[in-house]
Scaffold this active site. Structure first.
Site, PDB file in Angstrom:
ATOM      1  N   SER A  82      14.340   0.259  42.058  1.00  0.00           N
ATOM      2  CA  SER A  82      13.686   1.064  43.091  1.00  0.00           C
ATOM      3  C   SER A  82      14.664   1.878  43.925  1.00  0.00           C
ATOM      4  O   SER A  82      14.256   2.801  44.625  1.00  0.00           O
ATOM      5  CB  SER A  82      12.844   0.171  44.012  1.00  0.00           C
TER       6      SER A  82
ATOM      7  N   LYS B 158      14.844  -0.882  50.949  1.00  0.00           N
ATOM      8  CA  LYS B 158      14.231   0.449  50.879  1.00  0.00           C
ATOM      9  C   LYS B 158      14.815   1.326  51.997  1.00  0.00           C
ATOM     10  O   LYS B 158      15.457   0.845  52.927  1.00  0.00           O
ATOM     11  CB  LYS B 158      12.702   0.364  51.061  1.00  0.00           C
TER      12      LYS B 158
END
Length: 204
Positions: free
Chosen positions: A126, A164
Site C-alpha cells: 500500500s 498511511k
C-alpha cells in the site's frame, strides 16, 4: 582454546554480522549460514561458545548475542531493542506487552536520538510509491497528532496498526495509501500512534 570447525564458522558469522550491521543474526540466520536446519543444534553450539567465554547471550531477548573478544568493539554501534507492534489493543499504551510481537535490535543511530519509538513491519504494497515495500520495518516516533501529508501509523476500526499518509479533511480523516491501485481509508475518528521517521530494510 579449542573449538570445532562448525563453532568457528558460527562465531565468525556472528562477528561479521555484528561488524557489518551493528547487531547479531537470529538463530535461523545462523543456521542458514552454516548449513544447520535444526535450531536446537544451533542453540547447542551457541551454548558451547558461551561456555568457552567467546559470546554472551541474554535468554530473555531475541538476537541478544554479544561477542566478547571483538578487537574493534569500540567501533561497533550501540544497539537498542525496539518493540515491533502487531495487533493493537484499544485503550492500552502502544508499547504495552499485549501489543508487542517481538523486539528488534536496531543500531542506536537509526533511532535518530528518539526514545519513544517502535517499529511496524509492513504487510503488503500500500505504500510502494513512497518507497516503503512489503516486509520493510518502519521506525515510528510515538505521537498522537500529525500534519497533513505526513506518513503515520494509525489504528484502523479493526484495531490493526496501518501505515498511511495522513490528511484531515472537512468531515473526516483520510488515510491515503501510496499505491494508485488502492482506495483511501475514510474515518470519522482516527487514532494516530506515531509518525514514521525512518525505515529498515534487509536487502538479503
Amino acid at each position: 582454546m579449542k573449538i570445532s570447525k562448525r563453532q568457528q564458522d558460527i562465531y565468525e558469522f556472528i562477528k561479521s554480522e555484528v561488524k557489518e550491521k551493528g547487531y547479531p543474526p537470529s538463530v535461523r540466520e545462523i543456521g542458514e549460514a552454516v548449513g544447520l536446519a535444526s535450531s536446537s543444534t544451533v542453540h547447542g553450539h551457541l551454548a558451547r561458545l558461551e561456555g568457552k567465554g567467546l559470546i554472551r547471550r541474554d535468554p530473555t531477548k531475541p538476537r541478544a548475542i554479544e561477542i566478547l573478544s571483538l578487537e574493534d568493539e569500540a567501533e561497533t554501534p550501540n544497539v537498542v531493542n525496539i518493540p515491533i507492534i502487531g495487533k493493537v489493543t484499544a485503550g492500552m499504551p502502544i508499547t504495552a506487552i499485549e501489543n508487542i510481537d517481538e523486539y528488534f535490535p536496531l543500531p542506536e543511530y537509526m533511532a535518530a536520538g528518539e526514545t519513544n519509538v517502535f517499529m511496524l513491519e509492513i504487510d503488503g504494497e500500500s505504500m510502494i510509491n513512497a518507497g516503503i515495500l512489503d516486509g520493510d520495518k518502519v521506525i515510528v516516533r510515538q505521537q498522537s497528532s500529525a500534519i497533513n501529508g505526513e506518513i503515520v501509523v494509525a489504528m484502523t476500526d479493526e484495531n490493526e496498526a496501518t501505515c498511511k499518509r495522513f490528511y484531515k479533511e472537512a468531515n473526516h480523516f483520510r488515510l491515503q495509501p501510496e499505491n494508485d491501485a488502492l482506495e483511501p481509508i475514510l474515518l470519522n475518528n482516527v487514532t494516530i500512534l506515531g509518525k514514521v521517521i525512518g525505515l529498515y530494510r534487509d536487502i538479503r
